[in-house]
Design a protein around this motif. Structure first.
Motif, short mmCIF file in Angstrom:
data_model
loop_
_atom_site.label_atom_id
_atom_site.label_comp_id
_atom_site.label_asym_id
_atom_site.label_seq_id
_atom_site.Cartn_x
_atom_site.Cartn_y
_atom_site.Cartn_z
N LEU A 7 0.87 -1.22 0.13
CA LEU A 7 0.09 -0.14 -0.11
C LEU A 7 1.01 1.09 -0.09
O LEU A 7 1.70 1.29 0.83
CB LEU A 7 -0.76 0.00 1.32
CG LEU A 7 -2.07 1.05 1.27
CD1 LEU A 7 -3.23 0.43 2.29
CD2 LEU A 7 -1.71 2.45 1.89
N LYS A 8 0.69 2.14 -0.85
CA LYS A 8 1.31 3.52 -1.09
C LYS A 8 0.49 4.55 -1.16
O LYS A 8 -0.41 4.59 -2.08
CB LYS A 8 2.19 3.37 -2.09
CG LYS A 8 3.27 4.61 -2.31
CD LYS A 8 4.39 4.45 -3.17
CE LYS A 8 5.17 5.65 -3.18
NZ LYS A 8 6.29 5.55 -4.30
N ALA A 9 0.37 5.38 -0.03
CA ALA A 9 -0.35 6.68 -0.09
C ALA A 9 0.53 7.98 -0.66
O ALA A 9 1.55 8.18 -0.13
CB ALA A 9 -0.86 6.95 1.19
N GLU A 10 0.22 8.64 -1.54
CA GLU A 10 1.03 9.67 -1.96
C GLU A 10 0.20 11.08 -2.14
O GLU A 10 -0.75 11.14 -2.72
CB GLU A 10 1.34 9.30 -3.38
CG GLU A 10 2.48 8.31 -3.72
CD GLU A 10 2.97 8.03 -4.96
OE1 GLU A 10 4.03 8.02 -5.28
OE2 GLU A 10 2.05 7.68 -5.91
N GLY A 109 -1.74 -3.12 -3.22
CA GLY A 109 -1.07 -4.35 -3.99
C GLY A 109 -2.08 -5.84 -3.40
O GLY A 109 -1.25 -6.90 -3.47
N GLY A 110 -3.34 -5.52 -3.24
CA GLY A 110 -4.08 -6.55 -2.82
C GLY A 110 -5.36 -6.43 -2.52
O GLY A 110 -5.73 -5.24 -2.45
N GLU A 189 -5.91 -9.12 1.54
CA GLU A 189 -4.48 -8.81 1.64
C GLU A 189 -4.25 -7.71 2.80
O GLU A 189 -3.17 -7.55 3.49
CB GLU A 189 -3.57 -8.59 0.51
CG GLU A 189 -3.42 -9.77 -0.23
CD GLU A 189 -4.68 -10.44 -1.18
OE1 GLU A 189 -4.53 -11.25 -1.62
OE2 GLU A 189 -5.72 -9.74 -1.38
N ILE A 190 -5.22 -6.83 2.78
CA ILE A 190 -5.23 -5.62 3.66
C ILE A 190 -6.35 -5.38 4.46
O ILE A 190 -7.57 -5.49 3.79
CB ILE A 190 -4.89 -4.35 2.67
CG1 ILE A 190 -3.67 -4.45 2.04
CG2 ILE A 190 -4.83 -3.20 3.77
CD1 ILE A 190 -3.49 -3.32 0.85
N LEU A 191 -6.07 -5.61 5.74
CA LEU A 191 -7.30 -5.34 6.73
C LEU A 191 -7.31 -4.26 7.43
O LEU A 191 -6.39 -3.64 8.15
CB LEU A 191 -7.13 -6.44 7.75
CG LEU A 191 -8.30 -6.69 8.79
CD1 LEU A 191 -9.75 -6.76 8.11
CD2 LEU A 191 -8.09 -7.64 9.69
N ILE A 192 -8.37 -3.32 7.35
CA ILE A 192 -8.28 -1.92 7.98
C ILE A 192 -9.49 -2.09 9.04
O ILE A 192 -10.50 -2.24 8.70
CB ILE A 192 -8.69 -1.05 6.86
CG1 ILE A 192 -7.57 -0.90 5.76
CG2 ILE A 192 -8.78 0.38 7.58
CD1 ILE A 192 -7.84 -0.04 4.63
#
Length: 427
Positions: A7-10, A109-110, A189-192
């Motif tokens: 994960l990428k935040a820009e 990425g997921g 893949e990502i759990l928030i």
């Protein structure tokens, strides 16, 4: 070794308009469109106040988030912490694609599963079982994949008896149990996860934190976790981001992040004074104050179960002086927690020689609640009572709660009220 960034935040920013909804919005939308047609920047990105709730702004627009940049590696557990109104929930809604950022972009990425508010992603008219299949489909899983996980989800949630009942009839706790089980077991893949877990009871919170540890360590999946409970954050996370007024003020190891979150800007675990500026009276000067752990090392962060030693070093400049010492403790809400007088001090009966001396006190473990603290120090005389000097905010420290058999909290990870947290005997 190349990082596996999932994960990428820009340059994430989010702007909101204050006041009544609809007031002037058509004109603003037309203005934005006209600027876009001409290839110019959105004019409302140039105005707006920062997200500081304590001050009155001059603009109708406010930046809930400004220029947020970070990366998350696969399998990392990231804690996002900050005071109320710092922008945590707004950031999670953007990461969960519930709302769009005003500027910036996010690269994933997921698959992402979110647990932000009670009821998010559930249809109240559908049964618990139907909602499990609905959420799995949203995550891109087929019916066979969901069915293979169904029994585990139902068992973990503890909602077996009500699984074929519409979820609108569930209690808040049941809602959260099922929602977490769905999010955790359908293998995103990502759990928030937002503060919503605090709704559950002690047993469920313990299970949920254990499950999050399992999916990150064994499953290699990524968890983003928001909570005001530093005990849960410390136990679960390896890295922390601290938000303040919509901006990232720290990104690093979780212990350091908690220190930044709890810290008052005036707090330091040690302090020395120049002799000309030292707190003093006509016979004593305070030279140094230190906050020590049980190993006699200067430390600002202390576990709730550990003793904390406050040491004061001063210089006697005049002979034959009878006096004693005073100590006061305040939490970060400026509540006066305690005062302590050194009423049996030998210095009340026998004068100290000219030179440097020290005095220390020990605050026992399992006494203070989780908070940031500041200390004051005083030199006093008795008979008659007189305060020679009293210096405020000389040193400070943080107490960080933790789960375990040695703390009052035990395995409970929810909110724990009170300004002290003693381990009392129950008979």
């Amino acid at each position: 070794m190349k990082k596996d960034i999932i994960l990428k935040a820009e340059n994430i920013s989010k702007q909101y308009r204050l006041g009544q909804v609809g007031t002037g919005t058509m004109a603003h939308d037309l203005n934005r469109w006209w600027h876009q047609v001409r290839g110019k920047e959105n004019p409302y990105l140039k105005i707006g106040d920062t997200n500081d709730r304590t001050t009155k702004g001059n603009s109708d627009y406010v930046w809930a988030l400004q220029d947020i940049n970070f990366e998350v590696e696969r399998g990392e557990v990231l804690g996002i912490i900050g005071k109320n109104g710092a922008g945590k929930s707004t950031l999670l809604k953007i990461l969960s694609r519930v709302t769009a950022p005003t500027t910036g972009s996010i690269k994933f990425g997921g698959r992402v599963a979110s647990l932000l508010e009670v009821g998010t992603g559930f249809n109240g008219e559908m049964t618990g079982r139907e909602n499990i299949y609905l959420n799995g489909a949203i995550l891109g899983m087929n019916k066979k994949e969901i069915t293979s996980k169904l029994d585990e989800i139902i068992d973990f949630s503890g909602c077996q008896r009500y699984i074929d009942t519409p979820v609108k009839r569930y209690s808040t706790g049941m809602y959260v149990r099922l929602a977490f089980a769905v999010a955790a077991f359908l293998e995103p893949e990502i759990l928030i996860i937002d503060e919503v877990l605090a709704v559950g009871d002690a047993e469920f919170q313990k299970k949920a934190i254990g499950k999050m540890q399992d999916i990150s360590k064994e499953g290699g999946r990524t968890v983003l976790f928001v909570s005001h409970n530093m005990a849960a954050v410390k136990q679960l996370c390896t890295r922390g981001i601290v938000l303040e007024n919509g901006s990232v003020v720290f990104d690093g190891k979780i212990d350091s992040a908690i220190e930044v979150y709890l810290n008052d800007s005036n707090n330091n675990a040690s302090r020395k004074w120049d002799i000309s500026q030292a707190p003093s009276c006509d016979f004593v000067k305070l030279i140094e104050a230190r906050v020590l752990n049980s190993d006699k090392k200067i430390t600002i962060n202390h576990s709730v179960i550990d003793d904390i030693v406050i040491e004061f070093t001063y210089e006697i400049t005049k002979e034959n002086q009878f006096f004693t010492h005073g100590f006061n403790l305040f939490n970060n809400h400026n509540i006066h927690i305690l005062s302590s007088h050194d009423k049996d001090s030998l210095t009340l009966k026998k004068p100290l020689s000219i030179g440097v001396h020290s005095k220390s006190i020990t605050i026992p473990g399992n006494f203070l609640a989780e908070s940031g603290y500041s200390c004051s120090f005083a030199i006093m005389r008795y008979n008659p009572f007189h305060i020679e000097f009293h210096e405020m905010n000389i040193v400070g420290f943080n107490v960080i709660d933790e789960m375990g058999e040695k703390s009052v909290r035990g395995s409970y990870s929810g909110g724990f009220p009170g300004i002290v947290r003693p381990l009392l005997n129950w008979e």
